[in-house]
Scaffold this motif. Structure first.
Motif, PDB file in Angstrom:
ATOM      1  N   ILE A 145       0.964  -1.284  -0.086  1.00 58.44           N
ATOM      2  CA  ILE A 145       0.117   0.116  -0.098  1.00 58.44           C
ATOM      3  C   ILE A 145       0.738   1.291  -0.019  1.00 58.44           C
ATOM      4  O   ILE A 145       0.648   2.286  -0.795  1.00 58.44           O
ATOM      5  N   GLN A 146       1.980   1.324   0.765  1.00 54.67           N
ATOM      6  CA  GLN A 146       2.666   2.324   0.894  1.00 54.67           C
ATOM      7  C   GLN A 146       3.537   2.598  -0.469  1.00 54.67           C
ATOM      8  O   GLN A 146       3.455   3.787  -0.830  1.00 54.67           O
ATOM      9  N   VAL A 147       3.870   1.532  -1.296  1.00 51.32           N
ATOM     10  CA  VAL A 147       4.738   1.828  -2.399  1.00 51.32           C
ATOM     11  C   VAL A 147       3.565   2.385  -3.381  1.00 51.32           C
ATOM     12  O   VAL A 147       4.147   3.267  -4.304  1.00 51.32           O
ATOM     13  N   LYS A 148       2.245   1.975  -3.336  1.00 50.88           N
ATOM     14  CA  LYS A 148       1.172   2.595  -4.234  1.00 50.88           C
ATOM     15  C   LYS A 148       1.081   4.004  -3.973  1.00 50.88           C
ATOM     16  O   LYS A 148       0.956   5.014  -4.899  1.00 50.88           O
ATOM     17  N   ASN A 149       0.960   4.129  -2.626  1.00 49.35           N
ATOM     18  CA  ASN A 149       0.816   5.753  -2.354  1.00 49.35           C
ATOM     19  C   ASN A 149       2.033   6.448  -2.784  1.00 49.35           C
ATOM     20  O   ASN A 149       1.831   7.726  -3.174  1.00 49.35           O
TER      21      ASN A 149
END
Length: 302
Positions: A145-149
């Motif tokens: 999720i962090q990478v997507k953000n």
């Protein structure tokens, strides 16, 4: 008159030389004449995620603000050097969720700095005091999720490179998904899921792999447990089937070893992935840490 002009010129020259000398010793500060896009990350896990999203993107520089050996940012105090580094940044990538206590000071000092808070959309776990646990990246699902953000927010801030950010994120997420699948394949069949951890870094990791954290040796990292806390943990282990204590490579395992000596439990290592060398070779560090954690868990629980 001429002598006065010469004197002023000499003073200006000395001032420039002094300032140039300070800059040369002040660390990774973006050049004012740079036409590139400079990203500063708050600490090592954010650096690893960000360099994967920005890999091979031209004219984009990623700087880790804190020393790679800093670990988690518990009680970290901003230094003048940090503010100088941030003054030359186009974006500041932070974990959020309360990890960077200094963030309000950064926003106050650098009002135009774009903050990329990468824990948006993640369900936070409360600790015993009711505060949000900020160690979200230790869960692979949360790291995804962090990478997507990071990719989405950098794409908005730097649209010229949006396609490259999204493409890099997809490649890295595929690696993270493969790592998660491998770990689940090994750990899902484990019958003994009770563990004791070193401090509050692993609730999200435990949730990811359905592990039960029976106790935490040090609630505050770097603060040794009291004799009463040690005694209570020893009693708990003796009364249960806990055979594995997990210390972290960033801290002394003395307390864990003391407990192990009294109970017959063994000390293993679980790494939250907060330290390493902040250079281009760091892109696979998180995956390597998870591989190491998997080996520790396999040895301890199977």
């Amino acid at each position: 008159m001429r002598s006065k002009k010469i004197g002023v010129f000499i003073m200006l020259f000395i001032s420039v030389a002094v300032l140039s000398g300070c800059a040369s010793n002040s660390g990774p500060i973006k050049s004012e004449t740079s036409d590139g896009f400079t990203i500063v990350t708050s600490f090592y896990p954010m650096y690893v995620e960000t360099i994967n999203v920005t890999k091979d993107v031209p004219d984009v520089e990623v700087i880790n603000m804190t020393q790679p050996q800093t670990g988690c940012l518990h009680d970290y105090q901003l230094k003048p050097q940090d503010l100088k580094t941030l003054a030359g940044a186009d974006a500041f990538v932070v974990n959020g969720a309360g990890m960077e206590d200094f963030l309000a000071d950064v926003i106050k000092q650098e009002k135009n700095l774009k903050i990329v808070e990468v824990s948006e959309g993640i369900d936070l776990i409360k600790d015993e005091s009711g505060e949000d646990n900020a160690h979200v990246w230790v869960s692979i699902s949360n790291s995804i999720i962090q990478v997507k953000n990071i990719a989405d927010q950098l794409s908005e801030l730097d649209p010229d490179h949006a396609a490259a950010y999204q493409s890099n994120a997809a490649v890295y997420i595929a690696k993270l998904e493969a790592e998660k699948e491998k770990m689940h394949a090994s750990l899902d069949a484990v019958s003994n899921r009770d563990i004791i951890t070193f401090h509050e870094a692993f609730p999200y990791f435990a949730k990811e792999f359905n592990l039960n954290i029976v106790d935490v040796i040090e609630r505050e990292p770097g603060t040794a447990p009291s004799p009463k806390e040690l005694e209570d943990t020893i009693k708990l282990i003796k009364a249960s089937n806990v055979k594995a204590l997990f210390a972290e490579p960033q801290y002394s395992a003395e307390a864990a070893q003391t407990i192990a000596n009294e109970t017959g439990a063994k000390v293993y290592s679980l790494d939250p992935g907060v330290t390493g060398e902040a250079d281009e070779s760091a892109d696979d560090d998180y995956l390597k840490v998870m591989d190491s954690n998997l080996k520790s868990l396999e040895e301890a629980l199977k």
